[in-house]
Design an enzyme around this catalytic site. Structure first.
Site, mmCIF file in Angstrom:
data_model
loop_
_atom_site.group_PDB
_atom_site.id
_atom_site.type_symbol
_atom_site.label_atom_id
_atom_site.label_comp_id
_atom_site.label_asym_id
_atom_site.label_seq_id
_atom_site.Cartn_x
_atom_site.Cartn_y
_atom_site.Cartn_z
ATOM 1 N N LYS A 264 0.852 -1.153 -0.110
ATOM 2 C CA LYS A 264 0.147 0.171 -0.072
ATOM 3 C C LYS A 264 0.784 1.159 0.118
ATOM 4 O O LYS A 264 2.152 1.164 0.414
ATOM 5 C CB LYS A 264 -0.781 0.063 1.218
ATOM 6 C CG LYS A 264 -1.894 -1.123 1.418
ATOM 7 C CD LYS A 264 -2.874 -1.055 2.486
ATOM 8 C CE LYS A 264 -3.650 -2.203 2.700
ATOM 9 N NZ LYS A 264 -4.636 -2.032 1.762
ATOM 10 N N ARG A 338 -10.359 -11.572 1.529
ATOM 11 C CA ARG A 338 -11.407 -12.645 0.895
ATOM 12 C C ARG A 338 -10.512 -13.928 0.990
ATOM 13 O O ARG A 338 -11.305 -15.199 1.026
ATOM 14 C CB ARG A 338 -11.632 -12.331 -0.207
ATOM 15 C CG ARG A 338 -10.785 -12.042 -1.412
ATOM 16 C CD ARG A 338 -10.967 -11.166 -2.638
ATOM 17 N NE ARG A 338 -11.005 -10.010 -2.182
ATOM 18 C CZ ARG A 338 -11.450 -8.751 -3.023
ATOM 19 N NH1 ARG A 338 -11.410 -9.011 -4.436
ATOM 20 N NH2 ARG A 338 -11.341 -7.593 -2.556
#
Length: 503
Positions: A264, A338
């Site tokens: 990130k 996920r």
């Protein structure tokens, strides 16, 4: 913080010995002859006060009032939402004062929704994080008396539920606010054990070896880049017969998310400590269950680990084998939530659940779609979606149903595995939900994307504790075997599309 509910009018409230009195005023006004009612009447005549939600009038040492401080808080029509705004503003304004004992006087028109809102808003506005500060403020409110003109018995159930919910929200906020070097996967496991011991829950905390034996290859791949060992937490609350199918709550527990190899940007990366807010909300909900003891069975599943870059980290292009046997091509290592949730959703099958709800700070796309007002709701079952939406409305912890049309899953196709873990930027929150849906086909399932609601940034930076309020309200509505989900999980894509269009 201790809450108590008492029956007395505003005249009696004026005689209560306390540090501050908050009087909630609606559009109907105050027609009494007590000192606070007269103060409101005079202020209205002079134009110095109006009852719009959040409007305040503060006074010091009002003659005839035992409290040192008096705060008049406007609450509009007196609905739960307006009372929430009034109490948040009033108690928020008292946060840095030396307030130990507080009295909150509700208007005569107050219903159960106002009682719930007042309790939760008081706890929310008075919360202060001190766990890792060298010096505590020492100004925490210790005791709150909520007064209602009607019988206490009439509001007791709503009050007790709100008090338990407030305790759960605070528990989740505290966990969420802890720094990532403190709130590790091991710490989450320890907190689960403490909850289980305190409230009689069943608890298992599985480590890497047990998770490997279960075949959770997707979960394990995310954890590989960290020196902190993963934990898979299984909590069970039994409030009904063993034969009653449980509701299963699955919380994403990424205790810090750097993005992994797909790292990130540096700005605001510190806020990725909040990526375990789904896990915190499950633990907070169990904290509330311990207080409220509803008549149903609930299972909490928390896959917890860090997502960090390392020589052992998963890479873009890797293919993982999940617990379900489905293979997953990793196209972006920052879509890791996920990957841990899918194995937990497969594990949930062993409980033969009546419904499964997963909670996750899953996608930045959901923040773009809904901001920080509503959580994103995805569901394979209309009845389950409706029950969750109604619970959010009642708890003032709002969500919004999003579509699950089959066509959204097309972007997850890949030449190298059964499914890819991302599908590009368009409809990112929906395609993430479509990924999870592949692993939740054996029961009614819902997914709450709380990326926009789990915490606040900027000057108000910190965990919100959402959606504990929604989850507790939903579970309370499911007591005694009430069914809100069909026995067969279906994917009402067209219904989802109609709802989105209608709204």
């Amino acid at each position: 913080m201790d809450f108590e509910l008492k029956t007395f009018d505003l005249a009696d409230a004026c005689r209560q010995k306390c540090d501050a009195l908050v009087a909630v005023v609606t559009d109907d006004g105050m027609a009494g002859d007590d000192p606070v009612s007269r103060l409101v009447q005079d202020a209205r005549k002079s134009g110095d006060f109006e009852s719009k939600p959040g409007k305040l009038l503060q006074a010091w040492r009002v003659e005839g009032v035992a409290a040192r401080r008096v705060v008049i808080a406007g609450a509009g029509d007196g609905s739960g939402k307006r009372v929430q705004a009034a109490v948040q503003a009033a108690v928020g304004g008292l946060r840095h004062k030396a307030i130990k004992r507080l009295v909150v006087a509700l208007p005569g028109s107050a219903g159960d929704d106002a009682v719930r809102a007042a309790v939760v808003a008081t706890a929310d506005s008075s919360y202060a994080y001190v766990a890792t500060k060298s010096k505590a403020d020492g100004r925490a409110i210790e005791r709150v008396t909520l007064s209602v003109p009607a019988s206490v018995t009439a509001h007791r159930q709503a009050f007790d539920a709100a008090r338990g919910t407030a305790a759960g929200i605070e528990f989740a906020r505290e966990l969420g606010n802890l720094p990532p070097n403190v709130a590790t996967p091991t710490r989450l496991g320890d907190e689960a054990r403490k909850l289980a011991k305190a409230h009689g829950f069943r608890c298992e905390v599985l480590g890497p070896k047990e998770v490997e034996r279960l075949g959770m290859g997707s979960f394990m791949a995310v954890a590989r880049g960290s020196e902190e060992p993963l934990r898979f937490i299984v909590l069970q609350y039994r409030g009904a017969a063993e034969s009653q199918a449980p509701v299963v709550l699955v919380g994403k527990g990424i205790t810090f998310d750097s993005g992994g190899i797909s790292i990130k940007p540096a700005p605001e990366m510190d806020e990725m400590k909040f990526d375990m807010s789904g896990a915190a909300s499950v633990l907070g909900t169990f904290r509330a269950l311990g207080e409220l003891k509803p008549k149903l069975n609930v299972v909490g599943l928390i896959p917890a680990c860090e997502n960090l870059p390392d020589g052992r980290s998963m890479k873009p292009g890797d293919v993982l084998t999940s617990m379900s046997g489905q293979t997953i091509e990793v196209l972006n290592t920052d879509a890791e939530g996920r990957l841990i949730l899918c194995d937990a959703l497969t594990y949930a099958e062993r409980f033969k659940p009546r419904a499964v709800v997963d909670i996750a700070t899953l996608t930045g796309a959901c923040v773009i779609a809904l901001g920080g007002v509503r959580s994103g709701l995805f569901a394979s079952d209309d009845n389950l979606a409706r029950a969750l939406q109604e619970a959010g409305d009642a708890a003032l912890d709002l969500c919004w149903r999003m579509p699950l049309d089959d066509e959204y899953g097309d972007g997850l196709k890949t030449n190298f595995a059964d499914v890819a873990n991302v599908a590009g930027r368009p409809a990112g929150s929906v395609t993430a939900a479509k990924f999870l849906q592949r692993f939740a086909g054996k029961y009614p399932w819902a997914h709450l994307d709380i990326a926009g609601t789990a915490w606040k940034g900027g000057a108000a930076k910190g965990s919100t504790g959402r959606p504990v309020g929604l989850l507790v309200q939903y579970l309370l509505s499911q007591q005694d075997g009430k069914a809100t989900a069909t026995t067969k999980a279906t994917a009402p894509a067209k219904a989802g599309r109609r709802k989105a269009a209608a709204r």
